[in-house]
Motif scaffolding. Structure first.
Motif, PDB file in Angstrom:
ATOM      1  N   HIS A  53       1.760  98.184 -25.556  1.00 11.67           N
ATOM      2  CA  HIS A  53       1.157  99.110 -24.586  1.00 11.67           C
ATOM      3  C   HIS A  53       0.298 100.151 -25.286  1.00 11.67           C
ATOM      4  O   HIS A  53      -0.805 100.464 -24.822  1.00 11.67           O
ATOM      5  CB  HIS A  53       2.245  99.798 -23.749  1.00 11.67           C
ATOM      6  N   ASP A  54       0.780 100.678 -26.406  1.00 11.16           N
ATOM      7  CA  ASP A  54       0.002 101.665 -27.162  1.00 11.16           C
ATOM      8  C   ASP A  54      -1.318 101.067 -27.637  1.00 11.16           C
ATOM      9  O   ASP A  54      -2.380 101.687 -27.500  1.00 11.16           O
ATOM     10  CB  ASP A  54       0.791 102.170 -28.371  1.00 11.16           C
ATOM     11  N   ARG A  55      -1.257  99.874 -28.197  1.00 13.42           N
ATOM     12  CA  ARG A  55      -2.485  99.236 -28.693  1.00 13.42           C
ATOM     13  C   ARG A  55      -3.450  98.938 -27.549  1.00 13.42           C
ATOM     14  O   ARG A  55      -4.663  99.092 -27.684  1.00 13.42           O
ATOM     15  CB  ARG A  55      -2.138  97.945 -29.436  1.00 13.42           C
ATOM     16  N   SER A  56      -2.902  98.500 -26.428  1.00 14.68           N
ATOM     17  CA  SER A  56      -3.746  98.195 -25.273  1.00 14.68           C
ATOM     18  C   SER A  56      -4.463  99.449 -24.790  1.00 14.68           C
ATOM     19  O   SER A  56      -5.664  99.413 -24.499  1.00 14.68           O
ATOM     20  CB  SER A  56      -2.888  97.612 -24.148  1.00 14.68           C
ATOM     21  N   GLU A  57      -3.742 100.568 -24.712  1.00 10.26           N
ATOM     22  CA  GLU A  57      -4.368 101.824 -24.291  1.00 10.26           C
ATOM     23  C   GLU A  57      -5.470 102.233 -25.258  1.00 10.26           C
ATOM     24  O   GLU A  57      -6.529 102.702 -24.828  1.00 10.26           O
ATOM     25  CB  GLU A  57      -3.318 102.924 -24.191  1.00 10.26           C
ATOM     26  N   GLU A  58      -5.246 102.063 -26.546  1.00 11.79           N
ATOM     27  CA  GLU A  58      -6.275 102.382 -27.541  1.00 11.79           C
ATOM     28  C   GLU A  58      -7.519 101.520 -27.321  1.00 11.79           C
ATOM     29  O   GLU A  58      -8.651 102.014 -27.397  1.00 11.79           O
ATOM     30  CB  GLU A  58      -5.743 102.158 -28.951  1.00 11.79           C
ATOM     31  N   GLU A  59      -7.314 100.234 -27.044  1.00 12.55           N
ATOM     32  CA  GLU A  59      -8.441  99.325 -26.831  1.00 12.55           C
ATOM     33  C   GLU A  59      -9.197  99.672 -25.561  1.00 12.55           C
ATOM     34  O   GLU A  59     -10.434  99.611 -25.522  1.00 12.55           O
ATOM     35  CB  GLU A  59      -7.947  97.884 -26.791  1.00 12.55           C
ATOM     36  N   VAL A  60      -8.474 100.076 -24.511  1.00 14.69           N
ATOM     37  CA  VAL A  60      -9.133 100.466 -23.266  1.00 14.69           C
ATOM     38  C   VAL A  60      -9.970 101.713 -23.502  1.00 14.69           C
ATOM     39  O   VAL A  60     -11.128 101.786 -23.079  1.00 14.69           O
ATOM     40  CB  VAL A  60      -8.088 100.695 -22.144  1.00 14.69           C
ATOM     41  N   ARG A  61      -9.402 102.701 -24.205  1.00 11.93           N
ATOM     42  CA  ARG A  61     -10.157 103.928 -24.501  1.00 11.93           C
ATOM     43  C   ARG A  61     -11.403 103.634 -25.331  1.00 11.93           C
ATOM     44  O   ARG A  61     -12.424 104.307 -25.192  1.00 11.93           O
ATOM     45  CB  ARG A  61      -9.268 104.945 -25.219  1.00 11.93           C
ATOM     46  N   ALA A  62     -11.324 102.622 -26.176  1.00 13.71           N
ATOM     47  CA  ALA A  62     -12.473 102.250 -27.008  1.00 13.71           C
ATOM     48  C   ALA A  62     -13.481 101.402 -26.242  1.00 13.71           C
ATOM     49  O   ALA A  62     -14.524 101.046 -26.780  1.00 13.71           O
ATOM     50  CB  ALA A  62     -11.987 101.497 -28.251  1.00 13.71           C
ATOM     51  N   GLY A  63     -13.170 101.069 -24.992  1.00 15.25           N
ATOM     52  CA  GLY A  63     -14.093 100.291 -24.170  1.00 15.25           C
ATOM     53  C   GLY A  63     -14.099  98.807 -24.488  1.00 15.25           C
ATOM     54  O   GLY A  63     -15.073  98.123 -24.202  1.00 15.25           O
ATOM     55  N   LEU A  64     -13.010  98.310 -25.059  1.00 13.62           N
ATOM     56  CA  LEU A  64     -12.961  96.908 -25.450  1.00 13.62           C
ATOM     57  C   LEU A  64     -12.514  95.984 -24.313  1.00 13.62           C
ATOM     58  O   LEU A  64     -12.540  94.776 -24.465  1.00 13.62           O
ATOM     59  CB  LEU A  64     -12.014  96.733 -26.642  1.00 13.62           C
ATOM     60  N   HIS A  65     -12.112  96.571 -23.189  1.00 12.33           N
ATOM     61  CA  HIS A  65     -11.680  95.777 -22.036  1.00 12.33           C
ATOM     62  C   HIS A  65     -12.478  96.198 -20.818  1.00 12.33           C
ATOM     63  O   HIS A  65     -12.989  97.318 -20.752  1.00 12.33           O
ATOM     64  CB  HIS A  65     -10.177  95.987 -21.770  1.00 12.33           C
ATOM     65  N   GLU A  66     -12.585  95.349 -19.856  1.00 15.64           N
ATOM     66  CA  GLU A  66     -13.377  95.611 -18.654  1.00 15.64           C
ATOM     67  C   GLU A  66     -12.974  96.930 -18.005  1.00 15.64           C
ATOM     68  O   GLU A  66     -13.815  97.736 -17.663  1.00 15.64           O
ATOM     69  CB  GLU A  66     -13.217  94.452 -17.661  1.00 15.64           C
ATOM     70  N   ARG A  67     -11.665  97.159 -17.865  1.00 14.81           N
ATOM     71  CA  ARG A  67     -11.197  98.395 -17.248  1.00 14.81           C
ATOM     72  C   ARG A  67     -11.702  99.596 -18.045  1.00 14.81           C
ATOM     73  O   ARG A  67     -12.172 100.572 -17.486  1.00 14.81           O
ATOM     74  CB  ARG A  67      -9.674  98.400 -17.171  1.00 14.81           C
ATOM     75  N   GLY A  68     -11.619  99.529 -19.336  1.00 14.97           N
ATOM     76  CA  GLY A  68     -12.077 100.619 -20.188  1.00 14.97           C
ATOM     77  C   GLY A  68     -13.574 100.836 -20.096  1.00 14.97           C
ATOM     78  O   GLY A  68     -14.046 101.967 -20.071  1.00 14.97           O
ATOM     79  N   ARG A  69     -14.331  99.754 -20.019  1.00 17.46           N
ATOM     80  CA  ARG A  69     -15.794  99.881 -19.917  1.00 17.46           C
ATOM     81  C   ARG A  69     -16.168 100.568 -18.607  1.00 17.46           C
ATOM     82  O   ARG A  69     -17.008 101.451 -18.594  1.00 17.46           O
ATOM     83  CB  ARG A  69     -16.451  98.507 -20.006  1.00 17.46           C
ATOM     84  N   ARG A  70     -15.520 100.175 -17.516  1.00 18.23           N
ATOM     85  CA  ARG A  70     -15.834 100.797 -16.225  1.00 18.23           C
ATOM     86  C   ARG A  70     -15.492 102.279 -16.257  1.00 18.23           C
ATOM     87  O   ARG A  70     -16.264 103.111 -15.790  1.00 18.23           O
ATOM     88  CB  ARG A  70     -15.063 100.110 -15.097  1.00 18.23           C
ATOM     89  N   GLU A  71     -14.317 102.617 -16.801  1.00 20.74           N
ATOM     90  CA  GLU A  71     -13.919 104.026 -16.879  1.00 20.74           C
ATOM     91  C   GLU A  71     -14.901 104.805 -17.741  1.00 20.74           C
ATOM     92  O   GLU A  71     -15.280 105.918 -17.393  1.00 20.74           O
ATOM     93  CB  GLU A  71     -12.497 104.143 -17.421  1.00 20.74           C
ATOM     94  N   ASN A  72     -15.311 104.227 -18.855  1.00 23.40           N
ATOM     95  CA  ASN A  72     -16.279 104.908 -19.727  1.00 23.40           C
ATOM     96  C   ASN A  72     -17.623 105.068 -19.038  1.00 23.40           C
ATOM     97  O   ASN A  72     -18.281 106.094 -19.178  1.00 23.40           O
ATOM     98  CB  ASN A  72     -16.447 104.146 -21.046  1.00 23.40           C
ATOM     99  N   GLU A  73     -18.052 104.056 -18.280  1.00 24.92           N
ATOM    100  CA  GLU A  73     -19.324 104.131 -17.568  1.00 24.92           C
ATOM    101  C   GLU A  73     -19.279 105.207 -16.493  1.00 24.92           C
ATOM    102  O   GLU A  73     -20.239 105.973 -16.320  1.00 24.92           O
ATOM    103  CB  GLU A  73     -19.667 102.781 -16.941  1.00 24.92           C
ATOM    104  N   VAL A  74     -18.162 105.299 -15.779  1.00 28.30           N
ATOM    105  CA  VAL A  74     -18.016 106.323 -14.737  1.00 28.30           C
ATOM    106  C   VAL A  74     -18.057 107.708 -15.367  1.00 28.30           C
ATOM    107  O   VAL A  74     -18.750 108.607 -14.873  1.00 28.30           O
ATOM    108  CB  VAL A  74     -16.705 106.109 -13.938  1.00 28.30           C
ATOM    109  N   GLU A  75     -17.325 107.894 -16.467  1.00 30.44           N
ATOM    110  CA  GLU A  75     -17.326 109.188 -17.151  1.00 30.44           C
ATOM    111  C   GLU A  75     -18.724 109.535 -17.668  1.00 30.44           C
ATOM    112  O   GLU A  75     -19.163 110.675 -17.558  1.00 30.44           O
ATOM    113  CB  GLU A  75     -16.308 109.202 -18.292  1.00 30.44           C
ATOM    114  N   SER A  76     -19.426 108.564 -18.215  1.00 31.53           N
ATOM    115  CA  SER A  76     -20.786 108.802 -18.715  1.00 31.53           C
ATOM    116  C   SER A  76     -21.719 109.195 -17.579  1.00 31.53           C
ATOM    117  O   SER A  76     -22.539 110.103 -17.716  1.00 31.53           O
ATOM    118  CB  SER A  76     -21.321 107.554 -19.412  1.00 31.53           C
ATOM    119  N   ALA A  77     -21.588 108.524 -16.452  1.00 35.68           N
ATOM    120  CA  ALA A  77     -22.426 108.836 -15.291  1.00 35.68           C
ATOM    121  C   ALA A  77     -22.129 110.241 -14.779  1.00 35.68           C
ATOM    122  O   ALA A  77     -23.050 110.994 -14.418  1.00 35.68           O
ATOM    123  CB  ALA A  77     -22.201 107.812 -14.184  1.00 35.68           C
TER     124      ALA A  77
END
Length: 86
Positions: A53-77
């Protein structure tokens, strides 16, 4: 036994604490096997699940997964909108 030595070496190298493996012969779905105790198995699996779970959260924060990319795109917008309104 070699199996015990290997298990102990791996636990010492990777597990962040003292792990009581309690090797012995135990009945499994595959028949009688020499393995670690059920409590040891639960502790190892719980630790691995938390690590996963810890590694997965790190990967999401880094934008390596679809969910993370969407969250990063929303924050950037949102940031771009806030900066544009200044």
């Amino acid at each position: 036994m070699l199996v015990q030595a290997i298990d102990h070496a791996v636990a010492t190298a990777y597990y962040p604490g003292d792990l009581a493996l309690a090797h012995g012969f135990r009945e499994t779905p595959q028949g009688l096997r020499f393995t670690i105790s059920e409590a040891g198995q639960c502790e190892v699996l719980g630790w691995l699940l938390a690590l996963n779970h810890d590694r997965s959260e790190e990967e999401v924060r880094a934008g390596l997964h679809e969910r993370g990319r969407r969250e990063n795109e929303v924050e950037s917008a949102k940031r771009a909108k806030r900066q544009g309104s200044r």
